[in-house]
Design an enzyme around this catalytic site. Structure first.
Site, mmCIF file in Angstrom:
data_model
loop_
_atom_site.group_PDB
_atom_site.id
_atom_site.type_symbol
_atom_site.label_atom_id
_atom_site.label_comp_id
_atom_site.label_asym_id
_atom_site.label_seq_id
_atom_site.Cartn_x
_atom_site.Cartn_y
_atom_site.Cartn_z
ATOM 1 N N ARG A 98 14.805 -20.286 19.219
ATOM 2 C CA ARG A 98 15.894 -20.143 20.210
ATOM 3 C C ARG A 98 14.817 -20.486 21.534
ATOM 4 N NH1 ARG A 98 18.982 -14.569 21.623
ATOM 5 N NH2 ARG A 98 16.878 -14.239 21.199
ATOM 6 N N HIS A 105 9.049 -4.141 -5.801
ATOM 7 C CA HIS A 105 7.765 -4.608 -6.811
ATOM 8 C C HIS A 105 8.150 -3.438 -7.941
ATOM 9 C CE1 HIS A 105 7.737 -6.769 -2.820
ATOM 10 N NE2 HIS A 105 7.173 -6.085 -2.809
ATOM 11 N N LYS A 136 13.840 -8.711 0.950
ATOM 12 C CA LYS A 136 14.391 -7.592 0.072
ATOM 13 C C LYS A 136 13.758 -6.854 1.766
ATOM 14 C CE LYS A 136 10.286 -5.866 -0.337
ATOM 15 N NZ LYS A 136 9.910 -4.822 1.285
ATOM 16 N N HIS A 164 8.483 -10.772 -3.885
ATOM 17 C CA HIS A 164 7.084 -11.630 -4.556
ATOM 18 C C HIS A 164 6.053 -11.321 -5.187
ATOM 19 C CE1 HIS A 164 4.968 -9.276 -1.688
ATOM 20 N NE2 HIS A 164 3.928 -9.634 -1.444
HETATM 21 C C1 BG6 Z 1 5.282 -6.344 1.168
HETATM 22 C C2 BG6 Z 1 5.417 -4.978 1.901
HETATM 23 O O1 BG6 Z 1 7.178 -6.623 0.228
HETATM 24 O O2 BG6 Z 1 4.737 -6.832 0.562
HETATM 25 C C3 BG6 Z 1 4.527 -4.790 2.797
HETATM 26 O O3 BG6 Z 1 7.468 -5.028 2.529
HETATM 27 C C4 BG6 Z 1 3.362 -4.757 2.078
HETATM 28 O O4 BG6 Z 1 4.250 -3.324 2.964
HETATM 29 C C5 BG6 Z 1 3.277 -6.638 1.534
HETATM 30 O O5 BG6 Z 1 1.873 -5.087 3.039
HETATM 31 C C6 BG6 Z 1 2.292 -6.391 0.376
HETATM 32 O O6 BG6 Z 1 2.169 -7.600 -0.141
HETATM 33 P P1 BG6 Z 1 0.655 -8.435 -1.053
HETATM 34 O O7 BG6 Z 1 1.545 -9.323 -1.195
HETATM 35 O O8 BG6 Z 1 -0.234 -8.706 -0.127
HETATM 36 O O9 BG6 Z 1 0.038 -7.342 -2.037
#
Ligand code: BG6
Length: 482
Positions: free
Chosen positions: A45, A242, A150, A180
């Site tokens: 936007r 996770h 999420k 992820h």
């Molecule tokens: C995210 C969380 O899903 O994963 C964050 O919302 C977190 O709070 C992040 O910092 C960590 O991801 P990674 O890949 O850096 O371990």
């Protein structure tokens, strides 16, 4: 991989797009992993320009001291377009539609459309509604796919409602729920490690395993995401998704095949075999903490949000009955560390040495087994030693793709293995739903912990309540490893 695809990013100026999605697209361009005819549409936007998008990629790569391939960056720039629209306004989706249908080398009757919602969940329904009312969700010839991040709801009931709302527009097979952690290289290796190395299959059960510990610790705090985090907390942010997904992969039965469906079936079966923590057991089976200084950082002196959460679960099946499973996560902890540890039983009472197998998700990715060895000397003294496999040693010349590269590639090629299904999401909420109810508006059990520590001091004692000393042993192991 389809030949033609258009990738639409909602929320290109947000943190996720800047830190993860755009750099991932750069790397995919650099490794020639994108479809032959590909376009990236960034809705905005504001007055965002293509140059701004490219600059934000350069910024992230420079922060990581990466030497940039300007040829790849230029090629990426050529395929990025900005679509100026208000994503909250259904009528503006006509602008998106005409950009999607633009007649160029990418536009063909079977061009695949991917919509990535890198926006807060409050925006989901407006976007899904906008796509639907402009015929962009049901257009089967373009195989539309929706990628969402999420949190998928904030408890079981809201997740059920959200799933219902979205599935009225996009069928489950077109929804890619991103977790992820599933796309991290070391997580993907869990299945290979477990099922392609038969020496482990005989000991992967309650006859040999004493307990399981999954730790997901971060050194960072909430980093300016106070609004998001206050509504979320550690249990929703990490455990519900996770950590429980990692647990499913490490404890599920062998899938019938390696197809996406069979892997999801095996995970779901396992998730449904975990006993949900009941309201009356919350005090005993959980521990929650908040790092000192959190309330000042987020300017909410009364905040009862947990930045640390630990829980003990039981898996109610033949393989894992009576094996305590401990999950813990926290922000502002001593070390960034995600690992899964299986502690093996000792062969006779009184033998304090425990073999432990650690699957290190990050950092120093690898798999480590500890053993007792005789110290070279004229005595019989023994010492714990490590048998280890580290990615950076065994795969020296391989760049490890970031999880988001894999997320994007899999969504483009239509492989849902590393995404979570609606039923998995609901099954995980069910496990923790009573904890959420118990913790809501009740700060009594919240323990403060020092930033840079391993969480609340009461953790060891809490873990010992389950009749095991494995947590302490595992911590010692970390120190040996360190
Ligand atoms: C995210 C969380 O899903 O994963 C964050 O919302 C977190 O709070 C992040 O910092 C960590 O991801 P990674 O890949 O850096 O371990």
């Amino acid at each position: 991989m389809p030949d033609n695809a258009v990738f639409v990013i909602f929320g290109v100026t947000g943190d996720l797009a800047k830190r993860k999605l755009l750099p991932a697209l750069y790397w995919l361009m650099d490794s020639s992993s994108l479809p032959k005819n590909f376009r990236i549409l960034c809705t905005s936007r504001r007055d965002t320009s293509v140059d701004d998008v490219i600059k934000s990629i350069v910024h992230v790569l420079e922060l990581q001291s990466i030497s940039i391939n300007y040829h790849s960056l230029e090629k990426l720039k050529e395929i990025v377009q900005i679509v100026h629209m208000d994503i909250g306004k259904a009528s503006d989706y006509a602008i998106l539609k005409s950009s999607l249908e633009q007649k160029d080398s990418v536009g063909s009757k079977d061009t695949c459309y991917l919509y990535y919602l890198a926006v807060p969940p409050e925006m989901f329904s407006a976007i899904v509604g906008g796509l639907e009312s402009n015929g962009l969700a049901s257009d089967n010839s373009h195989n539309p796919r929706l990628l969402i991040e999420k949190p998928f709801g904030y408890n079981y009931d809201s997740a059920l409602e959200l799933i219902g709302q979205i599935e009225k527009v996009f069928p489950e097979e077109s929804i890619y729920r991103v977790d992820h952690y599933l796309a991290k290289e070391t997580t993907q290796n869990i299945i290979t490690f477990r099922f392609c190395n038969p020496i482990f299959s005989n000991i992967w059960n309650n006859r040999s395993v004493d307990s399981i510990l999954i730790t997901a610790a971060e050194t960072i705090g909430v980093e300016g995401r106070a609004n998001f985090y206050e509504k979320t907390g550690a249990l929703r942010d990490f455990i519900q998704n996770h950590v429980i997904q990692l647990l499913a992969l490490v404890t599920m039965e062998k899938p019938a095949t390696t197809s996406s469906k069979d892997i999801h079936d095996a995970k779901l079966k396992l998730l449904q075999e975990i006993d949900p923590i009941r309201l009356e057991d919350v005090d005993e089976q959980t521990l929650r903490g908040q790092y000192e200084g959190y309330t000042e950082e987020i300017s909410n002196p009364g905040s009862g949000t947990e930045t640390y959460a630990a829980l003990k679960l039981n898996i109610n099946n033949d393989r894992w009955k009576n094996v305590p499973v401990l999950l813990r996560t926290g922000k502002s902890m001593a070390q960034k560390l995600t690992e899964i540890t299986l502690v093996f039983k000792s062969d006779e009472p009184g033998n304090t040495h425990r073999n432990m197998l650690t699957i290190r998700i990050q950092p120093d990715e690898g798999i480590i087994l500890n053993l007792l060895a005789k110290k070279p000397s004229l005595t019989d003294e023994t010492q714990t030693v490590l048998m280890d496999f580290y990615y950076n040693q065994s795969f020296k010349n391989h760049r490890q793709p970031d999880a988001y590269e894999r997320v994007l590639v899999d969504a483009i090629r239509g492989d849902k293995t590393l995404f979570t299904t609606d039923q998995e999401v609901l099954a995980s909420w069910k496990i923790i739903d009573d904890i959420l109810t118990s913790w809501k508006d009740n700060k009594d059990s919240l323990q403060l912990y020092r930033q840079g520590s391993w969480g609340p001091e009461g953790e060891d004692q809490w873990a010992q309540n389950f009749g095991t000393d494995w947590l302490i042993a595992a911590k010692q192991e970390e120190q040996i490893d360190g």
